[in-house]
Design a protein around this motif. Structure first.
Motif, PDB file in Angstrom:
ATOM      1  N   GLU A 143     -84.043  38.093-102.240  1.00 43.78           N
ATOM      2  CA  GLU A 143     -82.755  37.412-102.297  1.00 43.78           C
ATOM      3  C   GLU A 143     -82.144  37.335-100.907  1.00 43.78           C
ATOM      4  OE1 GLU A 143     -80.190  37.970-105.840  1.00 43.78           O
ATOM      5  OE2 GLU A 143     -81.463  39.727-106.172  1.00 43.78           O
ATOM      6  N   ASN A 144     -81.303  36.331-100.722  1.00 47.79           N
ATOM      7  CA  ASN A 144     -80.658  36.096 -99.437  1.00 47.79           C
ATOM      8  C   ASN A 144     -79.773  37.293 -99.059  1.00 47.79           C
ATOM      9  OD1 ASN A 144     -79.211  35.220 -97.231  1.00 47.79           O
ATOM     10  ND2 ASN A 144     -78.633  33.260 -98.125  1.00 47.79           N
ATOM     11  N   PRO A 145     -80.128  38.003 -97.999  1.00 47.20           N
ATOM     12  CA  PRO A 145     -79.354  39.184 -97.619  1.00 47.20           C
ATOM     13  C   PRO A 145     -78.053  38.855 -96.879  1.00 47.20           C
ATOM     14  CG  PRO A 145     -81.104  38.826 -96.056  1.00 47.20           C
ATOM     15  CD  PRO A 145     -81.289  37.804 -97.149  1.00 47.20           C
ATOM     16  N   TYR A 146     -77.859  37.598 -96.512  1.00 43.63           N
ATOM     17  CA  TYR A 146     -76.671  37.195 -95.757  1.00 43.63           C
ATOM     18  C   TYR A 146     -75.667  36.423 -96.612  1.00 43.63           C
ATOM     19  CZ  TYR A 146     -80.019  38.119 -91.971  1.00 43.63           C
ATOM     20  OH  TYR A 146     -80.955  38.682 -91.143  1.00 43.63           O
ATOM     21  N   ARG A 147     -75.924  36.312 -97.893  1.00 43.07           N
ATOM     22  CA  ARG A 147     -75.093  35.507 -98.789  1.00 43.07           C
ATOM     23  C   ARG A 147     -73.705  36.110 -98.982  1.00 43.07           C
ATOM     24  NH1 ARG A 147     -78.381  34.874-103.204  1.00 43.07           N
ATOM     25  NH2 ARG A 147     -78.980  32.865-102.357  1.00 43.07           N
ATOM     26  N   GLY A 148     -72.730  35.215 -99.070  1.00 47.55           N
ATOM     27  CA  GLY A 148     -71.374  35.614 -99.435  1.00 47.55           C
ATOM     28  C   GLY A 148     -70.459  35.757 -98.239  1.00 47.55           C
ATOM     29  N   LYS A 149     -69.309  35.138 -98.348  1.00 50.26           N
ATOM     30  CA  LYS A 149     -68.342  35.154 -97.253  1.00 50.26           C
ATOM     31  C   LYS A 149     -67.864  36.560 -96.906  1.00 50.26           C
ATOM     32  CE  LYS A 149     -66.932  30.421 -97.897  1.00 50.26           C
ATOM     33  NZ  LYS A 149     -65.898  29.467 -98.187  1.00 50.26           N
ATOM     34  N   ASP A 150     -67.996  37.496 -97.836  1.00 52.55           N
ATOM     35  CA  ASP A 150     -67.588  38.868 -97.556  1.00 52.55           C
ATOM     36  C   ASP A 150     -68.708  39.680 -96.897  1.00 52.55           C
ATOM     37  OD1 ASP A 150     -69.129  38.773 -99.866  1.00 52.55           O
ATOM     38  OD2 ASP A 150     -68.046  40.402-100.854  1.00 52.55           O
ATOM     39  N   ASN A 151     -69.889  39.094 -96.732  1.00 51.99           N
ATOM     40  CA  ASN A 151     -71.012  39.756 -96.075  1.00 51.99           C
ATOM     41  C   ASN A 151     -70.760  39.798 -94.572  1.00 51.99           C
ATOM     42  OD1 ASN A 151     -73.650  39.936 -94.674  1.00 51.99           O
ATOM     43  ND2 ASN A 151     -74.508  39.783 -96.736  1.00 51.99           N
ATOM     44  N   GLU A 152     -70.971  40.948 -93.952  1.00 53.39           N
ATOM     45  CA  GLU A 152     -70.702  41.092 -92.518  1.00 53.39           C
ATOM     46  C   GLU A 152     -71.559  40.174 -91.648  1.00 53.39           C
ATOM     47  OE1 GLU A 152     -71.631  44.996 -90.998  1.00 53.39           O
ATOM     48  OE2 GLU A 152     -73.513  45.069 -92.125  1.00 53.39           O
ATOM     49  N   ASN A 153     -72.677  39.702 -92.162  1.00 51.98           N
ATOM     50  CA  ASN A 153     -73.571  38.814 -91.413  1.00 51.98           C
ATOM     51  C   ASN A 153     -73.314  37.330 -91.688  1.00 51.98           C
ATOM     52  OD1 ASN A 153     -75.815  40.510 -90.021  1.00 51.98           O
ATOM     53  ND2 ASN A 153     -75.602  41.413 -92.066  1.00 51.98           N
ATOM     54  N   TYR A 154     -72.460  37.034 -92.663  1.00 53.65           N
ATOM     55  CA  TYR A 154     -72.313  35.657 -93.145  1.00 53.65           C
ATOM     56  C   TYR A 154     -71.969  34.650 -92.043  1.00 53.65           C
ATOM     57  CZ  TYR A 154     -70.687  31.608 -95.750  1.00 53.65           C
ATOM     58  OH  TYR A 154     -70.512  30.330 -96.215  1.00 53.65           O
ATOM     59  N   ALA A 155     -70.908  34.873 -91.306  1.00 50.00           N
ATOM     60  CA  ALA A 155     -70.457  33.898 -90.298  1.00 50.00           C
ATOM     61  C   ALA A 155     -71.530  33.683 -89.228  1.00 50.00           C
ATOM     62  CB  ALA A 155     -69.146  34.344 -89.661  1.00 50.00           C
ATOM     63  N   GLU A 156     -72.150  34.764 -88.782  1.00 46.58           N
ATOM     64  CA  GLU A 156     -73.212  34.646 -87.773  1.00 46.58           C
ATOM     65  C   GLU A 156     -74.427  33.937 -88.356  1.00 46.58           C
ATOM     66  OE1 GLU A 156     -75.011  35.709 -83.885  1.00 46.58           O
ATOM     67  OE2 GLU A 156     -73.091  35.073 -84.675  1.00 46.58           O
ATOM     68  N   ALA A 157     -74.765  34.221 -89.613  1.00 48.58           N
ATOM     69  CA  ALA A 157     -75.902  33.561 -90.262  1.00 48.58           C
ATOM     70  C   ALA A 157     -75.657  32.060 -90.396  1.00 48.58           C
ATOM     71  CB  ALA A 157     -76.177  34.187 -91.629  1.00 48.58           C
ATOM     72  N   VAL A 158     -74.445  31.667 -90.755  1.00 47.40           N
ATOM     73  CA  VAL A 158     -74.115  30.239 -90.868  1.00 47.40           C
ATOM     74  C   VAL A 158     -74.215  29.574 -89.497  1.00 47.40           C
ATOM     75  CG1 VAL A 158     -72.282  28.567 -91.383  1.00 47.40           C
ATOM     76  CG2 VAL A 158     -72.718  30.463 -92.960  1.00 47.40           C
ATOM     77  N   ARG A 159     -73.703  30.232 -88.468  1.00 46.12           N
ATOM     78  CA  ARG A 159     -73.746  29.669 -87.111  1.00 46.12           C
ATOM     79  C   ARG A 159     -75.198  29.483 -86.642  1.00 46.12           C
ATOM     80  NH1 ARG A 159     -74.688  30.944 -82.176  1.00 46.12           N
ATOM     81  NH2 ARG A 159     -75.083  33.147 -82.536  1.00 46.12           N
ATOM     82  N   ILE A 160     -75.996  30.514 -86.798  1.00 47.01           N
ATOM     83  CA  ILE A 160     -77.399  30.451 -86.388  1.00 47.01           C
ATOM     84  C   ILE A 160     -78.155  29.468 -87.278  1.00 47.01           C
ATOM     85  CG2 ILE A 160     -79.557  31.778 -86.339  1.00 47.01           C
ATOM     86  CD1 ILE A 160     -77.770  34.196 -85.442  1.00 47.01           C
ATOM     87  N   GLY A 161     -77.895  29.525 -88.574  1.00 44.31           N
ATOM     88  CA  GLY A 161     -78.578  28.641 -89.519  1.00 44.31           C
ATOM     89  C   GLY A 161     -78.276  27.175 -89.277  1.00 44.31           C
ATOM     90  N   ASP A 162     -77.051  26.863 -88.871  1.00 47.38           N
ATOM     91  CA  ASP A 162     -76.664  25.487 -88.549  1.00 47.38           C
ATOM     92  C   ASP A 162     -77.570  24.939 -87.446  1.00 47.38           C
ATOM     93  OD1 ASP A 162     -75.445  23.128 -87.642  1.00 47.38           O
ATOM     94  OD2 ASP A 162     -73.448  23.998 -87.513  1.00 47.38           O
ATOM     95  N   SER A 163     -77.653  25.664 -86.363  1.00 53.09           N
ATOM     96  CA  SER A 163     -78.482  25.229 -85.235  1.00 53.09           C
ATOM     97  C   SER A 163     -79.957  25.179 -85.624  1.00 53.09           C
ATOM     98  CB  SER A 163     -78.281  26.178 -84.057  1.00 53.09           C
ATOM     99  OG  SER A 163     -79.132  25.837 -82.999  1.00 53.09           O
ATOM    100  N   ALA A 164     -80.433  26.228 -86.277  1.00 57.49           N
ATOM    101  CA  ALA A 164     -81.845  26.306 -86.659  1.00 57.49           C
ATOM    102  C   ALA A 164     -82.222  25.199 -87.643  1.00 57.49           C
ATOM    103  CB  ALA A 164     -82.136  27.677 -87.261  1.00 57.49           C
TER     104      ALA A 164
END
Length: 147
Positions: A49-70
Motif C-alpha cells: 500500500e502507498n506509504p505516503y498516502r493522506g494529507k496527514d502523512n508527514e511525507n505527503y507534501a514532499e511526495a506530491v512535490r516529487i511525484g509531480d515532477s517525476a
C-alpha cells in the motif's frame, strides 16, 4: 520575383513549424531518474500500500512535490500532462486510492505492459525507486479532484 518571396516565406514558416513540433515533443522515452529527497526510505521489498498516502502523512507534501515532477518527466507522454489522460493510455486518476488501486499500480510499474510483443510501458521499477514510484502514485491521487 514575388512568387519566389512567397515560396521563401512559406518554406521558412514550414521549417519553423517542424522545429516547434520537435521542441514540444516529450523527448526520450527512457525513464528519467528521480531524486527522492527526504522521503522515508522504503527498502527493496515492495510495499502493498502507498506509504505516503493522506494529507496527514508527514511525507505527503514532499511526495506530491516529487511525484509531480517525476510523473511529468516519465509518465505524461502517454498518460497525459498533469495526470489528465489524452486517451493514449489509461487515466490513472481513476485508480481508487486504496489497496485495490495500489495493487494494480504495483503490478503495472513492476511488470510494464506488452501487447503483441510491443512494449507499451516499460517496467518502471527497473528504472525508478520504490520511493519515486509511490511519490508518483501520491501525486496522481492528489489529482483525483480534477476529474
Amino acid at each position: 520575383m514575388a512568387k519566389q518571396k512567397v515560396l521563401s516565406v512559406a518554406a521558412a514558416a514550414m521549417t519553423c513549424l517542424m522545429l516547434s513540433g520537435q521542441a514540444m515533443a516529450h523527448g526520450d522515452v527512457t525513464p528519467q531518474g528521480v531524486e527522492t529527497g527526504d522521503l522515508t526510505k522504503l527498502g527493496e521489498e515492495w510495499l502493498e500500500e502507498n506509504p505516503y498516502r493522506g494529507k496527514d502523512n508527514e511525507n505527503y507534501a514532499e511526495a506530491v512535490r516529487i511525484g509531480d515532477s517525476a510523473y511529468n518527466q516519465n509518465c505524461a507522454r502517454c498518460h497525459g500532462l498533469e495526470a489528465i489522460s489524452g486517451g493514449i493510455a489509461p487515466d490513472l486518476r481513476e485508480l481508487t486510492p486504496d489497496y485495490d488501486g495500489d495493487e494494480w499500480f504495483v503490478y503495472r510499474v513492476r511488470n510494464g505492459a506488452v501487447r503483441d510483443g510491443a512494449v507499451y510501458m516499460p517496467k518502471m521499477a527497473d528504472y525508478l525507486s520504490q520511493e519515486a514510484l509511490w511519490a508518483i502514485r501520491t501525486y496522481i491521487e492528489s489529482r483525483r479532484d480534477e476529474m
